[in-house]
Design a protein around this motif. Structure first.
Motif, PDB file in Angstrom:
ATOM      1  N   THR A   6       0.835  -1.207   0.000  1.00  0.00           N
ATOM      2  CA  THR A   6       0.000   0.000   0.000  1.00  0.00           C
ATOM      3  C   THR A   6       0.864   1.250   0.000  1.00  0.00           C
ATOM      4  OG1 THR A   6      -1.666  -1.218   1.244  1.00  0.00           O
ATOM      5  CG2 THR A   6      -1.890   1.168   1.180  1.00  0.00           C
ATOM      6  N   ARG A   7       1.940   1.247   0.793  1.00  0.00           N
ATOM      7  CA  ARG A   7       2.849   2.400   0.810  1.00  0.00           C
ATOM      8  C   ARG A   7       3.483   2.605  -0.562  1.00  0.00           C
ATOM      9  NH1 ARG A   7       4.376   0.218   5.937  1.00  0.00           N
ATOM     10  NH2 ARG A   7       6.165  -0.790   4.965  1.00  0.00           N
ATOM     11  N   ALA A  31      -1.798  14.681  -4.775  1.00  0.00           N
ATOM     12  CA  ALA A  31      -0.491  14.246  -4.282  1.00  0.00           C
ATOM     13  C   ALA A  31      -0.303  14.647  -2.816  1.00  0.00           C
ATOM     14  CB  ALA A  31       0.617  14.826  -5.131  1.00  0.00           C
ATOM     15  N   GLY A  32      -0.851  15.779  -2.441  1.00  0.00           N
ATOM     16  CA  GLY A  32      -0.731  16.227  -1.044  1.00  0.00           C
ATOM     17  C   GLY A  32      -1.356  15.250  -0.078  1.00  0.00           C
ATOM     18  N   ASN A  33      -2.525  14.721  -0.428  1.00  0.00           N
ATOM     19  CA  ASN A  33      -3.173  13.741   0.439  1.00  0.00           C
ATOM     20  C   ASN A  33      -2.362  12.454   0.538  1.00  0.00           C
ATOM     21  OD1 ASN A  33      -5.354  15.334   1.114  1.00  0.00           O
ATOM     22  ND2 ASN A  33      -6.567  14.658  -0.622  1.00  0.00           N
ATOM     23  N   THR A  36       0.689  13.088   2.669  1.00  0.00           N
ATOM     24  CA  THR A  36       0.307  13.215   4.077  1.00  0.00           C
ATOM     25  C   THR A  36       0.076  11.853   4.709  1.00  0.00           C
ATOM     26  OG1 THR A  36      -0.721  15.349   3.627  1.00  0.00           O
ATOM     27  CG2 THR A  36      -1.365  14.235   5.660  1.00  0.00           C
ATOM     28  N   ILE A  37      -0.599  10.966   4.008  1.00  0.00           N
ATOM     29  CA  ILE A  37      -0.838   9.615   4.526  1.00  0.00           C
ATOM     30  C   ILE A  37       0.485   8.890   4.743  1.00  0.00           C
ATOM     31  CG2 ILE A  37      -1.786   7.344   3.943  1.00  0.00           C
ATOM     32  CD1 ILE A  37      -4.051   8.885   2.483  1.00  0.00           C
ATOM     33  N   LEU A  38       1.405   9.007   3.778  1.00  0.00           N
ATOM     34  CA  LEU A  38       2.715   8.365   3.929  1.00  0.00           C
ATOM     35  C   LEU A  38       3.503   8.957   5.096  1.00  0.00           C
ATOM     36  CD1 LEU A  38       3.740   8.068   0.188  1.00  0.00           C
ATOM     37  CD2 LEU A  38       3.207   6.194   1.742  1.00  0.00           C
ATOM     38  N   ASP A  43       5.576   8.407  10.648  1.00  0.00           N
ATOM     39  CA  ASP A  43       5.627   8.894  12.022  1.00  0.00           C
ATOM     40  C   ASP A  43       5.179   7.799  12.997  1.00  0.00           C
ATOM     41  OD1 ASP A  43       6.071  10.970  13.953  1.00  0.00           O
ATOM     42  OD2 ASP A  43       3.882  11.144  14.118  1.00  0.00           O
ATOM     43  N   GLU A  44       4.124   7.081  12.647  1.00  0.00           N
ATOM     44  CA  GLU A  44       3.641   5.984  13.494  1.00  0.00           C
ATOM     45  C   GLU A  44       4.692   4.876  13.584  1.00  0.00           C
ATOM     46  OE1 GLU A  44       0.108   2.616  13.568  1.00  0.00           O
ATOM     47  OE2 GLU A  44      -0.016   4.282  12.163  1.00  0.00           O
TER      48      GLU A  44
END
Length: 56
Positions: A6-7, A31-33, A36-38, A43-44
Motif C-alpha cells: 500500500t505504501r 499528491a498532497g493527500n 500526508t498519509i505516507l 511517524d507511526e
C-alpha cells in the motif's frame, strides 16, 4: 500501519500525479493527500520503534 504494498502504491501514485499534465491545484490536492498519509504512517512507524518495537 499501512502494508508495504500500500505504501508503494501511494508513493507511485504521488509521483505520477506530480509529473502529470494536471492543473497545479489538482496536483496539490491529490499528491498532497497521498504524501500526508505516507508521512503519518512513517511517524507511526518511528513511534513504535522508539517504544519497544513493533507489535503485530
Amino acid at each position: 500501519m499501512l502494508k508495504k504494498k500500500t505504501r508503494r502504491i501511494l508513493f507511485i501514485f504521488a509521483l505520477l500525479v506530480i509529473v502529470s499534465a494536471l492543473p497545479v491545484y489538482l496536483k496539490v490536492i491529490l499528491a498532497g493527500n497521498a504524501i500526508t498519509i505516507l508521512a503519518l504512517d512513517f511517524d507511526e512507524f518511528n513511534y513504535q520503534l522508539k517504544n519497544g518495537g513493533m507489535n503485530k
